[in-house]
Motif scaffolding. Structure first.
Motif, short mmCIF file in Angstrom:
data_model
loop_
_atom_site.label_atom_id
_atom_site.label_comp_id
_atom_site.label_asym_id
_atom_site.label_seq_id
_atom_site.Cartn_x
_atom_site.Cartn_y
_atom_site.Cartn_z
N ALA A 131 0.56 -1.36 0.12
CA ALA A 131 0.03 -0.14 0.04
C ALA A 131 0.64 1.09 0.13
O ALA A 131 0.80 2.41 0.15
N GLY A 136 0.21 3.54 7.78
CA GLY A 136 0.88 4.30 6.34
C GLY A 136 0.70 3.26 5.00
O GLY A 136 0.58 2.01 5.22
N GLY A 137 0.01 3.96 4.11
CA GLY A 137 -0.26 3.10 2.99
C GLY A 137 -1.14 4.15 2.01
O GLY A 137 -2.29 3.69 2.36
N VAL A 193 -2.50 6.80 2.08
CA VAL A 193 -3.93 7.86 3.58
C VAL A 193 -3.24 9.12 2.28
O VAL A 193 -2.00 9.80 2.20
C1 PEP Z 1 5.37 5.59 3.23
O1 PEP Z 1 6.34 6.19 3.04
O2 PEP Z 1 5.63 5.74 4.76
C2 PEP Z 1 3.49 6.05 3.35
C3 PEP Z 1 3.33 5.57 3.58
O3 PEP Z 1 4.12 6.54 1.37
P1 PEP Z 1 2.68 6.87 0.88
O4 PEP Z 1 1.12 7.95 1.98
O5 PEP Z 1 2.86 8.01 -0.05
O6 PEP Z 1 2.03 5.44 0.65
#
Ligand code: PEP
Length: 253
Positions: free
Chosen positions: A174, A214-215, A217
């Protein structure tokens, strides 16, 4: 009580002038939105812009994190940065274990355990990232993989150390792909992580740790993801590079 946190990982983006501009926008934005005591806003610029970021966020609620440290305290490691060099300029946090560090720089759970120790010993708070690959999820090994990442990099620590650790669950499939875990997938994993912490330590400790998702968002999906009871905010990549998007995500938590 655990806090809600939005942390922006700028990765290898923003030169000095661009960084100054973005910092200014975020600083003004969080002031206007009156970010309260139960919410933390963190930015993680590149090493060369950390000094500027610390100076320019001094009088605001915005906190500054580095994106990496070396596991040794000093020595002949050309091109690397030591923990005390960061604290020396007023940086108080560091991201450790990001999937890009694991994938492109070969950082193993074992090396990451050393980095966590070095960070904590040098009074840096840690944002510890972990998460499964797509193949792990497809083969339904994602819970197992995440548990071993935590076990191998963190479970040697006494529970007191977790007052200086923020966890960031980032499914690798993600990150930067535009594909987000569903709020239910995020909640299932975050609840699992809290359960693993409770089993290893105790409930009070598990309830006290902030677990970020995280991913991919974005302002459009942030609120729904953050509405889940065990999701305490997010580690944001791409969307942290745009002031308005980042501030909208800060507002959503
Ligand atoms: C990240 O690199 O920690 C990340 C969550 O990237 P993104 O929001 O672009 O998916």
């Amino acid at each position: 009580m655990r806090k809600n946190i939005i942390a922006g990982n700028w990765k290898m983006n923003k030169d000095l002038n661009e960084a100054k501009e973005l910092i200014k926008g975020i600083r003004k934005g969080v002031k206007k939105k009156k970010v309260g005591k139960n919410k933390r806003v963190i930015i993680a610029p590149s090493f060369v812009n950390l000094n500027t970021a610390v100076k320019r966020t001094k009088k605001s609620v915005v906190e500054v994190a580095a994106q990496n440290i070396h596991e040794e305290v000093n020595g002949a490691y050309t091109g690397e940065v030591a923990a005390n060099m960061l604290t020396g300029i007023g940086v108080e946090l560091v991201i450790i274990g990001h999937s890009e560090r694991r994938t492109y720089f070969g950082e193993t759970n074992e090396v990451l355990a050393k980095k966590v120790d070095t960070a904590l010993r040098n009074k840096l708070e840690v944002i510890f990232c972990f998460g499964e690959q797509l193949s792990d999820r497809k083969s339904e090994k994602h819970f197992e993989v995440v548990e071993s990442q935590l076990k191998e990099s963190l479970f040697h620590l006494p529970k007191e150390d977790y007052s200086k650790i923020v966890l960031a669950y980032e499914p690798v499939w993600a990150i930067g792909t535009g594909e987000t875990a569903t709020p239910e997938q995020a909640q299932d994993m975050h609840a699992f992580i809290r359960g693993v912490l409770e089993k290893q330590y105790d409930k009070e400790m598990a309830d006290g740790v902030s677990i970020l998702y995280g991913g991919s968002v974005k302002p459009a999906n942030a609120k729904e993801i953050f509405s889940k009871p065990d999701v305490d905010g997010g580690l944001i990549g791409g969307a942290s590079l745009k002031k308005d998007d980042f501030l909208a995500i800060v507002e959503a938590v």
